[in-house]
Write a protein that holds these residues in place. Structure first.
Motif, PDB file in Angstrom:
ATOM      1  N   VAL A  34      31.664  38.674  41.134  1.00  0.00           N
ATOM      2  CA  VAL A  34      32.136  39.378  42.332  1.00  0.00           C
ATOM      3  C   VAL A  34      33.568  38.928  42.602  1.00  0.00           C
ATOM      4  N   TYR A  35      34.440  39.904  42.808  1.00  0.00           N
ATOM      5  CA  TYR A  35      35.845  39.640  43.102  1.00  0.00           C
ATOM      6  C   TYR A  35      36.167  40.237  44.469  1.00  0.00           C
ATOM      7  N   ALA A  36      36.897  39.492  45.270  1.00  0.00           N
ATOM      8  CA  ALA A  36      37.336  39.972  46.584  1.00  0.00           C
ATOM      9  C   ALA A  36      38.859  39.991  46.611  1.00  0.00           C
ATOM     10  N   LYS A  37      39.405  41.091  47.104  1.00  0.00           N
ATOM     11  CA  LYS A  37      40.864  41.222  47.179  1.00  0.00           C
ATOM     12  C   LYS A  37      41.234  41.686  48.583  1.00  0.00           C
ATOM     13  N   PRO A  38      42.227  41.033  49.189  1.00  0.00           N
ATOM     14  CA  PRO A  38      42.643  41.471  50.532  1.00  0.00           C
ATOM     15  C   PRO A  38      43.406  42.801  50.462  1.00  0.00           C
ATOM     16  N   ILE A  39      43.213  43.597  51.488  1.00  0.00           N
ATOM     17  CA  ILE A  39      43.871  44.902  51.577  1.00  0.00           C
ATOM     18  C   ILE A  39      44.664  44.940  52.889  1.00  0.00           C
TER      19      ILE A  39
END
Length: 167
Positions: free
Chosen positions: A136-141
Motif C-alpha cells: 500500500v502506497y500513500a501520496k499526499p495530494i
C-alpha cells in the motif's frame, strides 16, 4: 341705501366676483369634505381588516416577528460560518478505481483510492496486490496534484474524486 346706489359699477363687479369666488370655494370644500368622508370610510374598512382585527396591531406584530427572525438569522450565520469552513476542509470527495496490476493475478484486486476535500487536498492510496504480497502506497495530494509521480490509475481516481459541486 342711497349710499349703495351712488357707488361705481367697478365695486359691484368686484363684489360679484367675490361672491362667485366664495360660492366656488364653498362648493370645492363640500366636494373635498365628501371625498374625505369616503376616504375615511375606506381607511376604517382597511384598518379593521376582514377578520375585525386592527390592521395596525397586525402590522406591528409582523414587524416584531420580522425583527426576531433577523436576529435568529444572524445567530445562525455566526454558527454556520465555522461549520462551513470545517466542512470545506473535511474529506467529502472519495473515489476508487480497481485494476489488475499484474497479468498473472486473477481479478481486479489492486485499487487506487482518493480521499479529498473541496479544494482537492487529501491523499491517494494505491494498493498493489500480487500472488506473493500486497503493498500500500500513500501520496499526499494538494489541489488535485501531487509532488510524487502518479500512476495512471491514481490520476484517474483523483479526476473522479474532483467531480462534484463545491460549497
Amino acid at each position: 341705501m342711497t349710499l349703495l346706489l351712488g357707488t361705481s359699477p367697478a365695486i359691484w363687479w368686484g363684489f360679484g366676483v367675490l361672491v362667485i369666488l366664495v360660492i366656488i370655494a364653498y362648493s370645492i370644500s363640500i366636494i373635498l369634505f365628501r371625498r374625505m368622508k369616503r376616504f375615511e370610510e375606506a381607511y376604517l374598512t382597511l384598518k379593521t381588516f376582514m377578520s375585525g382585527d386592527d390592521l395596525e396591531s397586525i402590522l406591528h406584530e409582523f414587524q416584531q416577528k420580522l425583527g426576531d427572525q433577523e436576529t435568529k438569522l444572524e445567530q445562525c450565520a455566526k454558527r454556520l460560518d465555522p461549520i462551513e469552513l470545517k466542512l470545506k476542509a473535511s474529506v467529502d470527495r472519495a473515489a476508487m478505481v480497481r485494476y489488475r496490476a499484474f497479468e498473472n493475478v486473477g481479478s481486479d484486486l489492486s485499487f487506487a483510492l482518493a480521499l479529498l476535500n473541496q479544494d482537492g487536498d487529501g491523499i491517494v492510496l494505491n494498493s498493489i496486490h500480487s500472488r506473493e504480497d500486497s503493498r500500500v502506497y500513500a501520496k499526499p495530494i494538494s489541489g488535485g496534484q501531487s509532488t510524487y509521480t502518479l500512476a495512471d490509475e491514481e490520476k484517474e481516481v483523483i479526476a473522479k474524486a474532483m467531480i462534484g459541486p463545491k460549497i
